[in-house]
Write a protein that holds these residues in place. Structure first.
Motif, PDB file in Angstrom:
ATOM      1  N   ASP A   1      14.571  -4.681  12.489  1.00 49.18           N
ATOM      2  CA  ASP A   1      15.871  -4.885  11.854  1.00 49.18           C
ATOM      3  C   ASP A   1      16.162  -3.883  10.748  1.00 49.18           C
ATOM      4  O   ASP A   1      17.092  -4.080   9.968  1.00 49.18           O
ATOM      5  N   VAL A   2      15.369  -2.810  10.647  1.00 51.02           N
ATOM      6  CA  VAL A   2      15.555  -1.841   9.571  1.00 51.02           C
ATOM      7  C   VAL A   2      15.700  -0.440  10.148  1.00 51.02           C
ATOM      8  O   VAL A   2      15.420  -0.192  11.315  1.00 51.02           O
ATOM      9  N   LEU A   3      16.150   0.480   9.309  1.00 53.58           N
ATOM     10  CA  LEU A   3      16.340   1.860   9.743  1.00 53.58           C
ATOM     11  C   LEU A   3      15.045   2.651   9.741  1.00 53.58           C
ATOM     12  O   LEU A   3      14.811   3.479  10.612  1.00 53.58           O
ATOM     13  N   PHE A   4      14.208   2.435   8.735  1.00 52.90           N
ATOM     14  CA  PHE A   4      12.904   3.084   8.722  1.00 52.90           C
ATOM     15  C   PHE A   4      11.956   2.291   7.829  1.00 52.90           C
ATOM     16  O   PHE A   4      12.385   1.524   6.969  1.00 52.90           O
ATOM     17  N   VAL A   5      10.676   2.481   8.074  1.00 50.34           N
ATOM     18  CA  VAL A   5       9.625   1.784   7.329  1.00 50.34           C
ATOM     19  C   VAL A   5       8.561   2.800   6.946  1.00 50.34           C
ATOM     20  O   VAL A   5       8.085   3.554   7.801  1.00 50.34           O
ATOM     21  N   GLU A   6       8.194   2.829   5.693  1.00 53.35           N
ATOM     22  CA  GLU A   6       7.107   3.685   5.223  1.00 53.35           C
ATOM     23  C   GLU A   6       5.928   2.812   4.849  1.00 53.35           C
ATOM     24  O   GLU A   6       6.041   1.916   4.024  1.00 53.35           O
ATOM     25  N   ASP A   7       4.794   3.046   5.485  1.00 58.14           N
ATOM     26  CA  ASP A   7       3.573   2.292   5.201  1.00 58.14           C
ATOM     27  C   ASP A   7       2.432   3.289   5.108  1.00 58.14           C
ATOM     28  O   ASP A   7       1.937   3.802   6.112  1.00 58.14           O
ATOM     29  N   GLY A   8       2.025   3.570   3.874  1.00 53.20           N
ATOM     30  CA  GLY A   8       1.004   4.586   3.683  1.00 53.20           C
ATOM     31  C   GLY A   8       1.494   5.935   4.156  1.00 53.20           C
ATOM     32  O   GLY A   8       2.587   6.382   3.817  1.00 53.20           O
TER      33      GLY A   8
END
Length: 343
Positions: free
Chosen positions: A171-178
């Motif tokens: 449901d999001v445009l982008f995700v930053e994880d580490g």
């Protein structure tokens, strides 16, 4: 902002914490290597070069394939590149472009050996970015296990079935994880590239690049993917006629009783049938339609937030703000600023 930023304490080859300026080696531009696989989408393939290449020489962008040979695109042409997988060994940031088909349930459960071998050449401290279905490639390599990630909403179910160890948020445009940055479909790749510039070099440069490329300068990564939810087709004893009737009266204080009476059904029967057809309760569906109409008015009119709230059936501007933020993660002002700016 709903983007997850998990600091893994990664240090680049210069001994500097990644993200402190974006340079992979002292005095040199950040080296970005884009990996093109067979079936690549050409639009997304060109995004890193177009966006990062407009950042005043801060990034050096090259494109590679697993063997240095041309690859088929999902269009009617192939693309030739000058680099093979050895380019990945020099990368500060790697971008995996999306591949066809859009329904990657048909992608083999295991990566082809050549692709796995190419990904194994990425330095352990390199930042890795995927656009759209590129997340399937990273997940198949085990790079997203235990991390939050996203991909195009249309293939979210297939992704979850294939990769249950990845915490998928469609449901999001982008995700930053580490060191992993995954983005959703098409234009969200632009958002992800601008996020890299903003993270590495600040908002001023990111905004300058956005102006040069004539794209919105900022869309929050936690913003929803703006998925269209059309009204289902009518069927026997359907609630479709009542839904159409309600859509013409969104500004009125419609109740479940009003809807059931129009459909000539009992409250219980109407609620059950409505949910069976739409997948939502009548109340939730009404809120969605009011938010959708509010978005249209924010884009296409100069009405105030309070005026729009009245036209779509929310009691106050505060109520509209609450429901819009719950639905897509942004305020009316932010939504209008983004979408009126690109009309």
């Amino acid at each position: 902002m709903r983007v997850t930023e998990r600091n893994d304490g990664l240090v680049d080859r210069c001994g500097e914490v990644r993200g402190a300026g974006g340079a992979g080696r002292a005095g040199e531009p950040e080296r970005v290597v884009v990996l093109a696989l067979d079936g690549v989408y050409p639009f997304e393939l060109g995004m890193p070069s177009r966006i990062l290449g407009a950042a005043d020489g801060r990034y050096s962008v090259v494109t590679c394939t697993v063997d240095g040979r041309p690859v088929r695109t999902n269009a009617d042409f192939t693309v030739g590149v000058e680099h093979g997988a050895e380019a990945l060994e020099t990368a500060d940031t790697v971008v995996v472009a999306p591949v066809a088909p859009v329904a990657p349930a048909r992608v083999p459960p295991d990566l082809p050996d050549a692709v796995a071998a190419a990904l194994a050449r990425i330095p352990p401290d390199a930042r890795i970015v995927s656009i759209c279905t590129g997340a399937f490639v990273l997940a198949a390599a085990g790079l997203l296990d235990g991390r939050r990630a996203t991909t195009h909403w249309q293939v979210a179910d297939a992704f979850r079935r294939r990769f249950p160890h990845v915490d998928l948020d469609p449901d999001v445009l982008f995700v930053e994880d580490g060191r992993m940055l995954t983005s959703a479909g098409a234009a969200s790749g632009v958002d992800a590239c601008l996020h890299l510039i903003r993270t590495d070099h600040g908002s001023d440069l990111a905004n300058t690049v956005a102006r040069r490329c004539v794209v919105p300068p900022f869309r929050d990564g936690g913003q929803a993917q703006f998925i269209e939810q059309p009204v289902p087709e009518a069927g026997p004893a359907s609630t479709a006629a009542t839904r159409a009737w309600a859509l013409e009266r969104l500004g009125e204080p419609l109740t479940l009783t009003d809807l059931a009476a129009h459909a000539r059904m009992s409250l219980r029967t109407f609620a059950r049938r409505f949910h069976d057809e739409v997948g939502l309760s009548p109340g939730r569906w009404l809120i969605q339609q009011r938010v959708a109409h509010a978005r249209h008015l924010l884009e296409a009119s100069d009405l105030t937030v309070d005026q729009i709230a009245g036209r779509v059936g929310f009691a106050t501007g505060a109520s509209l703000r609450q429901h819009l933020h719950a639905a897509i993660g942004v305020s009316p002002q932010a939504y209008r600023k983004t979408f009126q700016a690109v009309r």
